[in-house]
Design an enzyme around this catalytic site. Sequence first.
Site, PDB file in Angstrom:
ATOM      1  N   GLU A  85     -22.637  10.978  32.517  1.00  0.00           N
ATOM      2  CA  GLU A  85     -22.199  11.295  31.149  1.00  0.00           C
ATOM      3  C   GLU A  85     -21.853  12.791  31.053  1.00  0.00           C
ATOM      4  O   GLU A  85     -20.830  13.154  30.465  1.00  0.00           O
ATOM      5  CB  GLU A  85     -23.336  10.906  30.193  1.00  0.00           C
ATOM      6  CG  GLU A  85     -23.171  11.299  28.753  1.00  0.00           C
ATOM      7  CD  GLU A  85     -24.454  10.992  27.961  1.00  0.00           C
ATOM      8  OE1 GLU A  85     -25.029   9.895  28.132  1.00  0.00           O
ATOM      9  OE2 GLU A  85     -24.897  11.869  27.193  1.00  0.00           O
ATOM     10  N   HIS A 125     -27.080   7.714  34.928  1.00  0.00           N
ATOM     11  CA  HIS A 125     -26.164   7.438  33.808  1.00  0.00           C
ATOM     12  C   HIS A 125     -25.931   8.718  33.005  1.00  0.00           C
ATOM     13  O   HIS A 125     -24.793   9.083  32.703  1.00  0.00           O
ATOM     14  CB  HIS A 125     -26.737   6.337  32.905  1.00  0.00           C
ATOM     15  CG  HIS A 125     -26.096   6.265  31.554  1.00  0.00           C
ATOM     16  ND1 HIS A 125     -26.375   7.183  30.554  1.00  0.00           N
ATOM     17  CD2 HIS A 125     -25.168   5.424  31.030  1.00  0.00           C
ATOM     18  CE1 HIS A 125     -25.652   6.892  29.487  1.00  0.00           C
ATOM     19  NE2 HIS A 125     -24.908   5.841  29.745  1.00  0.00           N
ATOM     20  N   ASN A 126     -27.013   9.400  32.668  1.00  0.00           N
ATOM     21  CA  ASN A 126     -26.878  10.622  31.868  1.00  0.00           C
ATOM     22  C   ASN A 126     -26.156  11.717  32.641  1.00  0.00           C
ATOM     23  O   ASN A 126     -25.355  12.464  32.068  1.00  0.00           O
ATOM     24  CB  ASN A 126     -28.245  11.124  31.418  1.00  0.00           C
ATOM     25  CG  ASN A 126     -28.827  10.282  30.301  1.00  0.00           C
ATOM     26  OD1 ASN A 126     -28.495   9.104  30.175  1.00  0.00           O
ATOM     27  ND2 ASN A 126     -29.699  10.857  29.500  1.00  0.00           N
ATOM     28  N   ALA A 178     -40.147   6.655  15.494  1.00  0.00           N
ATOM     29  CA  ALA A 178     -39.125   7.628  15.092  1.00  0.00           C
ATOM     30  C   ALA A 178     -37.790   6.896  15.207  1.00  0.00           C
ATOM     31  O   ALA A 178     -37.753   5.679  15.360  1.00  0.00           O
ATOM     32  CB  ALA A 178     -39.178   8.862  15.985  1.00  0.00           C
ATOM     33  N   LYS A 217     -31.100   5.262  34.683  1.00  0.00           N
ATOM     34  CA  LYS A 217     -30.794   5.858  33.379  1.00  0.00           C
ATOM     35  C   LYS A 217     -30.487   7.347  33.538  1.00  0.00           C
ATOM     36  O   LYS A 217     -29.570   7.877  32.904  1.00  0.00           O
ATOM     37  CB  LYS A 217     -31.969   5.661  32.405  1.00  0.00           C
ATOM     38  CG  LYS A 217     -31.860   6.467  31.102  1.00  0.00           C
ATOM     39  CD  LYS A 217     -30.707   6.010  30.258  1.00  0.00           C
ATOM     40  CE  LYS A 217     -30.377   6.781  29.003  1.00  0.00           C
ATOM     41  NZ  LYS A 217     -31.243   7.703  28.364  1.00  0.00           N
ATOM     42  N   SER A 227     -29.982   3.341  26.709  1.00  0.00           N
ATOM     43  CA  SER A 227     -28.896   4.253  26.346  1.00  0.00           C
ATOM     44  C   SER A 227     -28.099   3.719  25.174  1.00  0.00           C
ATOM     45  O   SER A 227     -27.990   2.518  24.969  1.00  0.00           O
ATOM     46  CB  SER A 227     -27.948   4.473  27.521  1.00  0.00           C
ATOM     47  OG  SER A 227     -26.881   5.307  27.108  1.00  0.00           O
ATOM     48  N   VAL A 269     -42.042   7.017  22.420  1.00  0.00           N
ATOM     49  CA  VAL A 269     -42.460   8.318  21.890  1.00  0.00           C
ATOM     50  C   VAL A 269     -41.835   9.441  22.713  1.00  0.00           C
ATOM     51  O   VAL A 269     -41.163   9.196  23.713  1.00  0.00           O
ATOM     52  CB  VAL A 269     -44.000   8.474  21.893  1.00  0.00           C
ATOM     53  CG1 VAL A 269     -44.646   7.367  21.066  1.00  0.00           C
ATOM     54  CG2 VAL A 269     -44.572   8.499  23.306  1.00  0.00           C
ATOM     55  N   ARG A 321     -48.292   6.747  15.602  1.00  0.00           N
ATOM     56  CA  ARG A 321     -49.464   7.639  15.522  1.00  0.00           C
ATOM     57  C   ARG A 321     -49.806   7.943  14.063  1.00  0.00           C
ATOM     58  O   ARG A 321     -50.937   7.787  13.633  1.00  0.00           O
ATOM     59  CB  ARG A 321     -49.185   8.935  16.293  1.00  0.00           C
ATOM     60  CG  ARG A 321     -50.296   9.943  16.169  1.00  0.00           C
ATOM     61  CD  ARG A 321     -50.014  11.186  16.986  1.00  0.00           C
ATOM     62  NE  ARG A 321     -48.773  11.854  16.564  1.00  0.00           N
ATOM     63  CZ  ARG A 321     -48.333  12.987  17.089  1.00  0.00           C
ATOM     64  NH1 ARG A 321     -49.009  13.560  18.074  1.00  0.00           N
ATOM     65  NH2 ARG A 321     -47.206  13.537  16.666  1.00  0.00           N
TER      66      ARG A 321
HETATM   67  P1  NDP Z   1     -38.935  11.719  19.458  1.00  0.00           P
HETATM   68  O1  NDP Z   1     -38.639  11.990  20.870  1.00  0.00           O
HETATM   69  O2  NDP Z   1     -38.577  12.759  18.446  1.00  0.00           O
HETATM   70  O3  NDP Z   1     -40.507  11.400  19.333  1.00  0.00           O
HETATM   71  C1  NDP Z   1     -41.128  11.164  18.080  1.00  0.00           C
HETATM   72  C2  NDP Z   1     -42.121  10.037  18.181  1.00  0.00           C
HETATM   73  O4  NDP Z   1     -43.113  10.337  19.184  1.00  0.00           O
HETATM   74  C3  NDP Z   1     -42.876   9.838  16.881  1.00  0.00           C
HETATM   75  O5  NDP Z   1     -43.110   8.472  16.710  1.00  0.00           O
HETATM   76  C4  NDP Z   1     -44.162  10.595  17.136  1.00  0.00           C
HETATM   77  O6  NDP Z   1     -45.238  10.164  16.331  1.00  0.00           O
HETATM   78  C5  NDP Z   1     -44.404  10.245  18.572  1.00  0.00           C
HETATM   79  N1  NDP Z   1     -45.324  11.138  19.249  1.00  0.00           N
HETATM   80  C6  NDP Z   1     -45.100  12.421  19.604  1.00  0.00           C
HETATM   81  N2  NDP Z   1     -46.180  12.921  20.234  1.00  0.00           N
HETATM   82  C7  NDP Z   1     -47.119  11.940  20.264  1.00  0.00           C
HETATM   83  C8  NDP Z   1     -48.445  11.844  20.772  1.00  0.00           C
HETATM   84  N3  NDP Z   1     -49.006  12.868  21.417  1.00  0.00           N
HETATM   85  N4  NDP Z   1     -49.103  10.681  20.614  1.00  0.00           N
HETATM   86  C9  NDP Z   1     -48.517   9.642  19.989  1.00  0.00           C
HETATM   87  N5  NDP Z   1     -47.267   9.661  19.497  1.00  0.00           N
HETATM   88  C10 NDP Z   1     -46.579  10.793  19.626  1.00  0.00           C
HETATM   89  O7  NDP Z   1     -38.305  10.310  19.000  1.00  0.00           O
HETATM   90  P2  NDP Z   1     -36.905   9.622  19.333  1.00  0.00           P
HETATM   91  O8  NDP Z   1     -36.940   8.350  18.597  1.00  0.00           O
HETATM   92  O9  NDP Z   1     -35.755  10.545  19.159  1.00  0.00           O
HETATM   93  O10 NDP Z   1     -36.984   9.313  20.908  1.00  0.00           O
HETATM   94  C11 NDP Z   1     -37.985   8.511  21.468  1.00  0.00           C
HETATM   95  C12 NDP Z   1     -37.801   8.440  22.971  1.00  0.00           C
HETATM   96  O11 NDP Z   1     -36.531   7.868  23.255  1.00  0.00           O
HETATM   97  C13 NDP Z   1     -37.818   9.790  23.675  1.00  0.00           C
HETATM   98  O12 NDP Z   1     -38.444   9.654  24.931  1.00  0.00           O
HETATM   99  C14 NDP Z   1     -36.354  10.110  23.860  1.00  0.00           C
HETATM  100  O13 NDP Z   1     -36.128  10.970  24.954  1.00  0.00           O
HETATM  101  C15 NDP Z   1     -35.793   8.729  24.112  1.00  0.00           C
HETATM  102  N6  NDP Z   1     -34.377   8.546  23.800  1.00  0.00           N
HETATM  103  C16 NDP Z   1     -33.830   9.105  22.692  1.00  0.00           C
HETATM  104  C17 NDP Z   1     -32.490   8.927  22.394  1.00  0.00           C
HETATM  105  C18 NDP Z   1     -31.918   9.514  21.157  1.00  0.00           C
HETATM  106  O14 NDP Z   1     -30.685   9.399  20.981  1.00  0.00           O
HETATM  107  N7  NDP Z   1     -32.706  10.122  20.279  1.00  0.00           N
HETATM  108  C19 NDP Z   1     -31.612   8.146  23.276  1.00  0.00           C
HETATM  109  C20 NDP Z   1     -32.292   7.528  24.364  1.00  0.00           C
HETATM  110  C21 NDP Z   1     -33.610   7.756  24.623  1.00  0.00           C
HETATM  111  P3  NDP Z   1     -45.476  10.854  14.878  1.00  0.00           P
HETATM  112  O15 NDP Z   1     -44.554  10.129  13.952  1.00  0.00           O
HETATM  113  O16 NDP Z   1     -46.911  10.562  14.595  1.00  0.00           O
HETATM  114  O17 NDP Z   1     -45.175  12.299  15.010  1.00  0.00           O
END
Ligand code: NDP
Length: 477
Positions: free
Chosen positions: A189, A185-186, A11, A182, A128, A74, A33
């Site tokens: 923030e 940090h948040n 993602a 981390k 971060s 994820v 996935r």
């Molecule tokens: P998301 O938190 O929205 O997660 C989506 C991803 O997780 C997709 O690749 C999805 O796969 C996968 N996923 C969800 N459930 C499962 C499962 N059961 N098995 C396998 N894969 C799974 O994505 P982000 O990129 O926003 O964030 C990723 C991580 O980074 C999170 O932990 C978040 O808290 C952290 N983070 C995010 C920040 C941000 O600004 N967004 C900043 C710092 C940290 P699929 O494509 O198949 O659905």
Amino acid sequence: KKASIGVTGLAVMGRNLARNLARHGHTVALHNRSDQRTRDLVEEFGSEGDFVPAYSAKDFVAALDRPRQVVIMVKAGAPTDAVIEEFAPLLEKGDVIVDAGNAHFADTRRREAALRERGLHFVGAGVSGGEEGALHGPSIMPGGSAESYESLGPLFEDISAKVDGTPCCAHIGPDGAGHFVKMVHNGIEYSDMQLIAESFDLLRGAAGFEPARIAEVFRTWNTGRLDSYLIEITAEVLGHVDAATGKPFVDVVADRAEQKGTGRWTVQIGLDLGIPITGIAEATFARSLSGHTELRASARGLSGPSRTPLAGAEAERFADDVEQALYASKVVAYAQGFNQIQAASAEYDWNIDLGAVASIWRGGCIIRATFLDDIRVAFEAEPTLPTLLTSGDFRKAVEEAQDAWRSVVSTAVRLGIPTPGFSTALAYYDELRAQRLPAALIQGQRDYFGAHTYQRVDREGSFHTEWATEARAERPA
Ligand code: NDP
């Protein structure tokens, strides 16, 4: 050619981290996935570097050089456990699994212990900087074994933000240390954002400035000691005008602040560790309060003081005072956050280098600021500093700011403008420097109703007073 690292979970965060690695010349295995995200990445950004797309866990693992390094990006919680269970059986002794998501440090400790039993390294890495940071250089806070950092460190340092050529990435400490840092940090923030928001509210409510004018004030502040990413974006947000209505953007946004939970974790753990992180707590509660729409609607009619805003030179002077109050409150919030890291480090034997933490927060992350370089200097000069507030330069700056700080808080109280962040920070400052606290009376009350005993200032031991008897005799407990 085998990949030196792989990313599963593509993602926004995972995709950008993978692209950042590839742009730095590392061969990156890709997995998600659902296959579409992997295909999309290769299609859109394949030309940026060497990617090895894999459409099964087995192929993904086979694409990796040893020690294999699998970065999981994820959704935090159960999905992370599911992904670990998918890959761990395919890995061999010495391989490294990295969870770069926002895990709770207790989960990281649990996962690390379980994987260590299986001969695998598990690294909980705080990342971060949001999606932009992930692509252009985040601040990275990896925990886990020192051995895992030998292979992982150079890669992460390579893709992290740099300040004066120093990477914003350092090995934080064993097991959950990285995710803990981390989390704090948040929390900081949250506190920073709340203090900035209160400054805005004061400049508007007490000094009568319009948002565009306040944006200018923040721009000016951003050239001084408050120079930081959050102040910079605050000026941008305040200067923005809503296209549909022509009103300041800040006036058309619903005033309910949301949260994803890391602030709450920080406060919960602060309570567990017994560390007063009141700045973070007030900031977290302020967000909660803002969301209580019905409660707020029912109380909106409560009367407040009559409000005659400041004007002219007085308003200008007040703006300078707010800068000082913001600075001093910010020092308190950081002092508290670093105390929390210190306490956890002692509790879990993490041996965290606080100067290094301040150093890697200087760039890449949301709280990045020149201020953090001053904190780095303070902890490098005195690694076991009891509180930032007593370190030379901070002590001087806060002492100099305190008249303005007190004046801002009293103006806020007088005009009925809520400043939970400023007020709690000032209260903390006064509590810390007090010769005597009314805690002595609380001990007396506890002894009265519960025979909880107390200690004396002039003699060793615990004592109890026979409150029910006329004589009120004291005896050693
Ligand atoms: P998301 O938190 O929205 O997660 C989506 C991803 O997780 C997709 O690749 C999805 O796969 C996968 N996923 C969800 N459930 C499962 C499962 N059961 N098995 C396998 N894969 C799974 O994505 P982000 O990129 O926003 O964030 C990723 C991580 O980074 C999170 O932990 C978040 O808290 C952290 N983070 C995010 C920040 C941000 O600004 N967004 C900043 C710092 C940290 P699929 O494509 O198949 O659905």
